[in-house]
Design a protein around this motif. Structure first.
Motif, PDB file in Angstrom:
ATOM      1  N   PRO A  79     -23.627 -25.305 -62.106  1.00 11.45           N
ATOM      2  CA  PRO A  79     -23.857 -25.900 -63.422  1.00 11.45           C
ATOM      3  C   PRO A  79     -23.775 -27.429 -63.377  1.00 11.45           C
ATOM      4  O   PRO A  79     -22.942 -27.997 -62.671  1.00 11.45           O
ATOM      5  N   ARG A  80     -24.656 -28.057 -64.132  1.00 15.06           N
ATOM      6  CA  ARG A  80     -24.722 -29.516 -64.294  1.00 15.06           C
ATOM      7  C   ARG A  80     -25.133 -30.270 -63.039  1.00 15.06           C
ATOM      8  O   ARG A  80     -25.094 -31.486 -62.999  1.00 15.06           O
ATOM      9  N   SER A  81     -25.522 -29.569 -61.985  1.00 17.12           N
ATOM     10  CA  SER A  81     -25.960 -30.216 -60.748  1.00 17.12           C
ATOM     11  C   SER A  81     -27.430 -30.585 -60.874  1.00 17.12           C
ATOM     12  O   SER A  81     -28.228 -29.826 -61.420  1.00 17.12           O
ATOM     13  N   SER A  82     -27.791 -31.763 -60.374  1.00 17.25           N
ATOM     14  CA  SER A  82     -29.190 -32.179 -60.371  1.00 17.25           C
ATOM     15  C   SER A  82     -29.508 -32.893 -59.064  1.00 17.25           C
ATOM     16  O   SER A  82     -28.653 -33.525 -58.457  1.00 17.25           O
ATOM     17  N   GLU A  83     -30.748 -32.755 -58.653  1.00 20.38           N
ATOM     18  CA  GLU A  83     -31.208 -33.367 -57.408  1.00 20.38           C
ATOM     19  C   GLU A  83     -31.977 -34.650 -57.715  1.00 20.38           C
ATOM     20  O   GLU A  83     -32.730 -34.709 -58.683  1.00 20.38           O
ATOM     21  N   HIS A  84     -31.784 -35.662 -56.868  1.00 15.90           N
ATOM     22  CA  HIS A  84     -32.454 -36.941 -57.050  1.00 15.90           C
ATOM     23  C   HIS A  84     -32.888 -37.483 -55.695  1.00 15.90           C
ATOM     24  O   HIS A  84     -32.218 -37.244 -54.682  1.00 15.90           O
ATOM     25  N   LEU A  85     -33.974 -38.217 -55.690  1.00 15.52           N
ATOM     26  CA  LEU A  85     -34.427 -38.930 -54.501  1.00 15.52           C
ATOM     27  C   LEU A  85     -34.183 -40.405 -54.773  1.00 15.52           C
ATOM     28  O   LEU A  85     -34.812 -41.005 -55.644  1.00 15.52           O
ATOM     29  N   ILE A  86     -33.228 -40.985 -54.067  1.00 15.47           N
ATOM     30  CA  ILE A  86     -32.827 -42.366 -54.281  1.00 15.47           C
ATOM     31  C   ILE A  86     -32.947 -43.108 -52.951  1.00 15.47           C
ATOM     32  O   ILE A  86     -32.291 -42.739 -51.970  1.00 15.47           O
ATOM     33  N   ARG A 127     -26.168 -34.725 -57.788  1.00 16.34           N
ATOM     34  CA  ARG A 127     -25.229 -35.370 -58.689  1.00 16.34           C
ATOM     35  C   ARG A 127     -24.804 -34.427 -59.804  1.00 16.34           C
ATOM     36  O   ARG A 127     -25.512 -33.483 -60.140  1.00 16.34           O
ATOM     37  N   VAL A 128     -23.661 -34.765 -60.378  1.00 17.35           N
ATOM     38  CA  VAL A 128     -23.211 -34.227 -61.652  1.00 17.35           C
ATOM     39  C   VAL A 128     -23.124 -35.456 -62.545  1.00 17.35           C
ATOM     40  O   VAL A 128     -22.309 -36.349 -62.292  1.00 17.35           O
ATOM     41  N   GLY A 129     -24.008 -35.539 -63.535  1.00 15.67           N
ATOM     42  CA  GLY A 129     -24.087 -36.761 -64.326  1.00 15.67           C
ATOM     43  C   GLY A 129     -24.501 -37.908 -63.420  1.00 15.67           C
ATOM     44  O   GLY A 129     -25.504 -37.842 -62.721  1.00 15.67           O
ATOM     45  N   LYS A 130     -23.684 -38.943 -63.365  1.00 13.31           N
ATOM     46  CA  LYS A 130     -23.980 -40.091 -62.510  1.00 13.31           C
ATOM     47  C   LYS A 130     -23.188 -40.075 -61.203  1.00 13.31           C
ATOM     48  O   LYS A 130     -23.301 -40.980 -60.396  1.00 13.31           O
ATOM     49  N   ILE A 131     -22.392 -39.033 -61.008  1.00 11.03           N
ATOM     50  CA  ILE A 131     -21.533 -38.960 -59.827  1.00 11.03           C
ATOM     51  C   ILE A 131     -22.228 -38.170 -58.715  1.00 11.03           C
ATOM     52  O   ILE A 131     -22.548 -36.987 -58.881  1.00 11.03           O
ATOM     53  N   VAL A 132     -22.435 -38.816 -57.592  1.00 15.49           N
ATOM     54  CA  VAL A 132     -23.037 -38.161 -56.423  1.00 15.49           C
ATOM     55  C   VAL A 132     -21.950 -37.357 -55.723  1.00 15.49           C
ATOM     56  O   VAL A 132     -20.879 -37.865 -55.420  1.00 15.49           O
ATOM     57  N   TYR A 133     -22.252 -36.082 -55.456  1.00 16.29           N
ATOM     58  CA  TYR A 133     -21.279 -35.262 -54.724  1.00 16.29           C
ATOM     59  C   TYR A 133     -21.788 -34.824 -53.354  1.00 16.29           C
ATOM     60  O   TYR A 133     -20.994 -34.439 -52.493  1.00 16.29           O
ATOM     61  N   VAL A 134     -23.085 -34.923 -53.101  1.00 16.96           N
ATOM     62  CA  VAL A 134     -23.663 -34.654 -51.778  1.00 16.96           C
ATOM     63  C   VAL A 134     -24.847 -35.596 -51.594  1.00 16.96           C
ATOM     64  O   VAL A 134     -25.640 -35.783 -52.519  1.00 16.96           O
ATOM     65  N   ALA A 135     -24.965 -36.168 -50.400  1.00 15.84           N
ATOM     66  CA  ALA A 135     -26.101 -37.036 -50.081  1.00 15.84           C
ATOM     67  C   ALA A 135     -26.439 -36.875 -48.601  1.00 15.84           C
ATOM     68  O   ALA A 135     -25.549 -36.650 -47.779  1.00 15.84           O
ATOM     69  N   PHE A 136     -27.714 -37.002 -48.300  1.00 20.90           N
ATOM     70  CA  PHE A 136     -28.179 -36.837 -46.920  1.00 20.90           C
ATOM     71  C   PHE A 136     -28.667 -38.158 -46.356  1.00 20.90           C
ATOM     72  O   PHE A 136     -29.177 -39.011 -47.076  1.00 20.90           O
ATOM     73  N   SER A 137     -28.528 -38.294 -45.050  1.00 18.86           N
ATOM     74  CA  SER A 137     -29.110 -39.459 -44.377  1.00 18.86           C
ATOM     75  C   SER A 137     -30.629 -39.346 -44.477  1.00 18.86           C
ATOM     76  O   SER A 137     -31.173 -38.265 -44.731  1.00 18.86           O
ATOM     77  N   ARG A 138     -31.321 -40.458 -44.286  1.00 20.98           N
ATOM     78  CA  ARG A 138     -32.787 -40.444 -44.391  1.00 20.98           C
ATOM     79  C   ARG A 138     -33.417 -39.456 -43.412  1.00 20.98           C
ATOM     80  O   ARG A 138     -34.416 -38.819 -43.716  1.00 20.98           O
ATOM     81  N   ASP A 139     -32.828 -39.325 -42.230  1.00 22.25           N
ATOM     82  CA  ASP A 139     -33.383 -38.390 -41.248  1.00 22.25           C
ATOM     83  C   ASP A 139     -32.855 -36.969 -41.412  1.00 22.25           C
ATOM     84  O   ASP A 139     -33.195 -36.076 -40.640  1.00 22.25           O
ATOM     85  N   GLU A 140     -32.014 -36.768 -42.438  1.00 30.76           N
ATOM     86  CA  GLU A 140     -31.465 -35.456 -42.807  1.00 30.76           C
ATOM     87  C   GLU A 140     -30.647 -34.802 -41.692  1.00 30.76           C
ATOM     88  O   GLU A 140     -30.559 -33.580 -41.602  1.00 30.76           O
ATOM     89  N   THR A 141     -30.005 -35.613 -40.860  1.00 25.16           N
ATOM     90  CA  THR A 141     -29.130 -35.074 -39.821  1.00 25.16           C
ATOM     91  C   THR A 141     -27.658 -35.125 -40.236  1.00 25.16           C
ATOM     92  O   THR A 141     -26.829 -34.465 -39.622  1.00 25.16           O
ATOM     93  N   LEU A 142     -27.354 -35.917 -41.258  1.00 26.42           N
ATOM     94  CA  LEU A 142     -25.982 -36.071 -41.737  1.00 26.42           C
ATOM     95  C   LEU A 142     -25.909 -35.740 -43.220  1.00 26.42           C
ATOM     96  O   LEU A 142     -26.830 -36.070 -43.979  1.00 26.42           O
ATOM     97  N   MET A 143     -24.821 -35.110 -43.610  1.00 16.51           N
ATOM     98  CA  MET A 143     -24.575 -34.795 -45.016  1.00 16.51           C
ATOM     99  C   MET A 143     -23.246 -35.408 -45.423  1.00 16.51           C
ATOM    100  O   MET A 143     -22.200 -35.040 -44.888  1.00 16.51           O
ATOM    101  N   GLY A 144     -23.301 -36.358 -46.345  1.00 16.25           N
ATOM    102  CA  GLY A 144     -22.083 -36.913 -46.918  1.00 16.25           C
ATOM    103  C   GLY A 144     -21.709 -36.080 -48.127  1.00 16.25           C
ATOM    104  O   GLY A 144     -22.577 -35.567 -48.831  1.00 16.25           O
ATOM    105  N   PHE A 145     -20.410 -35.941 -48.366  1.00 15.77           N
ATOM    106  CA  PHE A 145     -19.986 -35.115 -49.500  1.00 15.77           C
ATOM    107  C   PHE A 145     -18.632 -35.583 -50.003  1.00 15.77           C
ATOM    108  O   PHE A 145     -17.849 -36.189 -49.270  1.00 15.77           O
ATOM    109  N   GLY A 146     -18.380 -35.301 -51.265  1.00 21.03           N
ATOM    110  CA  GLY A 146     -17.110 -35.649 -51.864  1.00 21.03           C
ATOM    111  C   GLY A 146     -15.975 -34.906 -51.181  1.00 21.03           C
ATOM    112  O   GLY A 146     -16.074 -33.708 -50.911  1.00 21.03           O
ATOM    113  N   PHE A 147     -14.911 -35.648 -50.897  1.00 18.57           N
ATOM    114  CA  PHE A 147     -13.760 -35.072 -50.196  1.00 18.57           C
ATOM    115  C   PHE A 147     -12.567 -35.991 -50.453  1.00 18.57           C
ATOM    116  O   PHE A 147     -12.715 -37.215 -50.443  1.00 18.57           O
ATOM    117  N   PRO A 148     -11.391 -35.427 -50.676  1.00 25.19           N
ATOM    118  CA  PRO A 148     -10.221 -36.272 -50.976  1.00 25.19           C
ATOM    119  C   PRO A 148      -9.930 -37.290 -49.863  1.00 25.19           C
ATOM    120  O   PRO A 148      -9.841 -36.927 -48.691  1.00 25.19           O
TER     121      PRO A 148
END
Length: 116
Positions: free
Chosen positions: A15-22, A29-50
């Motif tokens: 719920p409330r998740s949306s995909e964006h190409l930036i 994202r959820v709203g304006k908060i990014v929770y997962v993002a990929f490197s341009r070559d899609e080999t790395l995935m950044g994600f929210g973590f404490p």
């Protein structure tokens, strides 16, 4: 090994998740908060973590996880090598990152629907 499409299929169910190409990078994202993002070559995935737990995560599995770039150290963020993740682990990481962003009510509703 997982792909962006694997993450996309799962993230669309949250719920409330949306995909964006930036700047040529896929981000979720959820709203304006990014929770997962990929490197341009899609080999790395950044994600929210404490922040307080990420050094231990990276130290435990340095072949799989790495610290974020210097500009992202101030955020609750860590990076994973996509070729080192399996589907179950990806779902767990993405779900926990999403849970960090949504309101508590939404998180609890989702847990009731799917279980812990």
């Amino acid at each position: 090994m997982i792909t962006v499409e694997d993450v996309r299929r799962f993230a669309r169910t949250l719920p409330r998740s949306s995909e964006h190409l930036i700047r040529d990078r896929v981000k979720f994202r959820v709203g304006k908060i990014v929770y997962v993002a990929f490197s341009r070559d899609e080999t790395l995935m950044g994600f929210g973590f404490p922040k307080e737990e990420r050094q231990a995560l990276v130290a435990a599995e340095p072949g799989k996880f790495l610290m974020p770039g210097e500009s992202d150290l101030r955020f609750n963020w860590v990076v994973a090598r996509m070729d080192a993740l399996d589907a179950a682990e990806m779902r767990e990481l993405v779900l926990e990152a999403w849970r960090m962003c949504v309101p508590k009510k939404v998180r609890l509703e989702q847990q009731l629907q799917t279980g812990p």
